[in-house]
Scaffold this motif. Structure first.
Motif, mmCIF file in Angstrom:
data_model
loop_
_atom_site.group_PDB
_atom_site.id
_atom_site.type_symbol
_atom_site.label_atom_id
_atom_site.label_comp_id
_atom_site.label_asym_id
_atom_site.label_seq_id
_atom_site.Cartn_x
_atom_site.Cartn_y
_atom_site.Cartn_z
ATOM 1 N N HIS A 74 0.812 -1.219 0.000
ATOM 2 C CA HIS A 74 0.000 0.000 0.000
ATOM 3 C C HIS A 74 0.847 1.271 0.000
ATOM 4 O O HIS A 74 0.326 2.356 0.215
ATOM 5 N N LEU A 75 2.128 1.129 -0.244
ATOM 6 C CA LEU A 75 3.049 2.255 -0.180
ATOM 7 C C LEU A 75 2.908 3.163 -1.397
ATOM 8 O O LEU A 75 2.910 2.697 -2.539
ATOM 9 N N GLU A 76 2.787 4.451 -1.145
ATOM 10 C CA GLU A 76 2.768 5.427 -2.223
ATOM 11 C C GLU A 76 4.198 5.903 -2.452
ATOM 12 O O GLU A 76 4.799 6.549 -1.592
ATOM 13 N N VAL A 77 4.755 5.572 -3.602
ATOM 14 C CA VAL A 77 6.130 5.925 -3.930
ATOM 15 C C VAL A 77 6.167 7.375 -4.389
ATOM 16 O O VAL A 77 5.437 7.774 -5.276
ATOM 17 N N ARG A 78 7.023 8.163 -3.756
ATOM 18 C CA ARG A 78 7.153 9.581 -4.080
ATOM 19 C C ARG A 78 8.305 9.820 -5.040
ATOM 20 O O ARG A 78 9.294 9.099 -5.037
ATOM 21 N N GLY A 79 8.172 10.892 -5.804
ATOM 22 C CA GLY A 79 9.260 11.329 -6.656
ATOM 23 C C GLY A 79 10.088 12.378 -5.923
ATOM 24 O O GLY A 79 9.571 13.094 -5.070
ATOM 25 N N PHE A 80 11.353 12.453 -6.233
ATOM 26 C CA PHE A 80 12.252 13.411 -5.600
ATOM 27 C C PHE A 80 13.039 14.136 -6.676
ATOM 28 O O PHE A 80 13.408 13.548 -7.681
ATOM 29 N N SER A 81 13.302 15.410 -6.434
ATOM 30 C CA SER A 81 14.128 16.187 -7.362
ATOM 31 C C SER A 81 15.503 16.380 -6.726
ATOM 32 O O SER A 81 15.742 15.956 -5.595
ATOM 33 N N ALA A 82 16.392 17.057 -7.440
ATOM 34 C CA ALA A 82 17.763 17.264 -6.967
ATOM 35 C C ALA A 82 17.820 18.047 -5.664
ATOM 36 O O ALA A 82 18.760 17.892 -4.883
ATOM 37 N N ASP A 83 16.818 18.895 -5.395
ATOM 38 C CA ASP A 83 16.851 19.691 -4.166
ATOM 39 C C ASP A 83 15.826 19.226 -3.132
ATOM 40 O O ASP A 83 15.508 19.947 -2.191
ATOM 41 N N SER A 84 15.332 18.005 -3.271
ATOM 42 C CA SER A 84 14.385 17.444 -2.305
ATOM 43 C C SER A 84 15.096 16.997 -1.037
ATOM 44 O O SER A 84 16.265 16.608 -1.064
ATOM 45 N N ALA A 85 14.349 17.014 0.052
ATOM 46 C CA ALA A 85 14.841 16.467 1.312
ATOM 47 C C ALA A 85 14.473 14.985 1.379
ATOM 48 O O ALA A 85 13.498 14.548 0.766
ATOM 49 N N VAL A 86 15.241 14.227 2.117
ATOM 50 C CA VAL A 86 14.993 12.797 2.276
ATOM 51 C C VAL A 86 13.695 12.585 3.048
ATOM 52 O O VAL A 86 13.498 13.153 4.122
ATOM 53 N N ARG A 87 12.825 11.785 2.486
ATOM 54 C CA ARG A 87 11.560 11.391 3.094
ATOM 55 C C ARG A 87 11.333 9.906 2.800
ATOM 56 O O ARG A 87 12.106 9.279 2.075
ATOM 57 N N PHE A 105 17.339 2.548 0.847
ATOM 58 C CA PHE A 105 15.951 2.892 0.558
ATOM 59 C C PHE A 105 15.263 3.118 1.887
ATOM 60 O O PHE A 105 15.301 2.263 2.765
ATOM 61 N N LEU A 106 14.662 4.285 2.054
ATOM 62 C CA LEU A 106 13.964 4.616 3.297
ATOM 63 C C LEU A 106 12.531 4.119 3.187
ATOM 64 O O LEU A 106 11.712 4.704 2.485
ATOM 65 N N GLY A 107 12.256 3.002 3.849
ATOM 66 C CA GLY A 107 10.944 2.377 3.776
ATOM 67 C C GLY A 107 10.238 2.362 5.115
ATOM 68 O O GLY A 107 10.827 2.665 6.148
ATOM 69 N N PRO A 108 8.963 1.961 5.117
ATOM 70 C CA PRO A 108 8.173 1.961 6.347
ATOM 71 C C PRO A 108 8.475 0.786 7.271
ATOM 72 O O PRO A 108 8.127 0.817 8.456
ATOM 73 N N ALA A 109 9.094 -0.269 6.751
ATOM 74 C CA ALA A 109 9.345 -1.482 7.538
ATOM 75 C C ALA A 109 10.460 -2.282 6.871
ATOM 76 O O ALA A 109 10.958 -1.901 5.818
ATOM 77 N N ALA A 110 10.817 -3.393 7.488
ATOM 78 C CA ALA A 110 11.809 -4.336 6.946
ATOM 79 C C ALA A 110 13.221 -3.768 6.939
ATOM 80 O O ALA A 110 14.016 -4.067 6.050
ATOM 81 N N GLY A 111 13.552 -2.970 7.947
ATOM 82 C CA GLY A 111 14.893 -2.431 8.053
ATOM 83 C C GLY A 111 15.928 -3.535 8.120
ATOM 84 O O GLY A 111 15.743 -4.550 8.783
ATOM 85 N N GLY A 112 17.018 -3.347 7.385
ATOM 86 C CA GLY A 112 18.089 -4.335 7.346
ATOM 87 C C GLY A 112 18.010 -5.277 6.159
ATOM 88 O O GLY A 112 18.983 -5.936 5.826
ATOM 89 N N LEU A 113 16.846 -5.339 5.527
ATOM 90 C CA LEU A 113 16.693 -6.186 4.350
ATOM 91 C C LEU A 113 17.605 -5.669 3.242
ATOM 92 O O LEU A 113 17.712 -4.468 3.025
ATOM 93 N N ARG A 114 18.255 -6.579 2.553
ATOM 94 C CA ARG A 114 19.124 -6.215 1.431
ATOM 95 C C ARG A 114 18.567 -6.845 0.165
ATOM 96 O O ARG A 114 18.257 -8.038 0.146
ATOM 97 N N ILE A 115 18.455 -6.019 -0.847
ATOM 98 C CA ILE A 115 18.008 -6.485 -2.153
ATOM 99 C C ILE A 115 19.014 -5.999 -3.181
ATOM 100 O O ILE A 115 19.840 -5.140 -2.884
#
Length: 161
Positions: A74-87, A105-115
Motif C-alpha cells: 500500500h506504499l505510495e512511492v514519491r518522486g524526488f528532485s535534486a533539491d528534495s529532502a529525504v523522506r 531505501f527509506l521504507g516503512p518497515a523491513a529495516g536491514g533487508l538487502r536487495i
C-alpha cells in the motif's frame, strides 16, 4: 515499471518469500509439538513444550513480516528532485571518505533487508533506525555521521531519487 516501483516490488517479493518460509517452519514446529512421538514421558521431558515455543516464535515473526509486506503493498512511492529532502520512499546514495558508495531505501518497515537491482545492492532502512533518523530531512551535499560499532563514519548524501 519505474526504478523505485521495481525496488518496492523486489522488497515485497523478498518479504513474501520470507513469510512463506516462516509459515512452513511454524507448521513443521507445530507438527513436532503435537506429534504423538513427543508426548512427555516425565516432567523433565520438554521436547513438545520447546517445539511449541519455536512454533509460536516463528508464527509471530511471520505475522510481523506479513505486516511489513502489507505496508509495502500500500506504499505510495514519491518522486524526488535534486533539491528534495529525504523522506519515506527516498532512494539515497551515500559516499564515505574513501569514495565508497552505498544505496539505501527509506521504507516503512523491513529495516536491514538487502536487495539487489541492476545497479547493485540496496539496504532498506526505516525512519526509526539510527541512520534513518540521521538522514531524514537532509539534502544532497549534507554530511551525516554514523556509529559503526564504536567508531564514527561520515557519509555525504550524493544523490536522492
Amino acid at each position: 515499471m519505474k526504478k523505485k516501483e521495481k525496488i518496492v516490488a523486489l522488497i515485497a517479493g523478498a518479504l513474501s518469500h520470507s513469510h512463506e518460509v516462516l509459515l512452513d517452519a511454524a507448521r513443521t514446529a507445530h507438527r513436532a509439538a503435537t506429534d504423538s512421538e513427543n508426548i512427555p514421558d516425565n516432567k523433565y521431558d520438554t521436547l513438545s513444550l520447546e517445539a511449541s515455543y519455536v512454533a509460536q516464535g516463528q508464527a509471530n515473526r511471520a505475522q510481523e513480516i506479513r505486516g511489513a509486506l502489507e505496508s509495502y503493498r500500500h506504499l505510495e512511492v514519491r518522486g524526488f528532485s535534486a533539491d528534495s529532502a529525504v523522506r519515506l520512499t527516498a532512494l539515497v546514495t551515500l559516499e564515505d571518505e574513501e569514495g565508497t558508495q552505498k544505496r539505501i531505501f527509506l521504507g516503512p518497515a523491513a529495516g536491514g533487508l538487502r536487495i539487489s537491482d541492476e545497479a547493485g545492492e540496496i539496504t532498506v532502512i526505516t525512519p526509526h533506525s539510527p541512520l534513518g533518523r540521521q538522514i531524514l530531512g537532509r539534502e544532497v551535499g549534507d554530511v551525516v555521521q554514523v556509529d559503526c560499532g564504536g567508531s564514527e563514519r561520515e557519509y555525504e548524501i550524493v544523490e536522492i531519487s
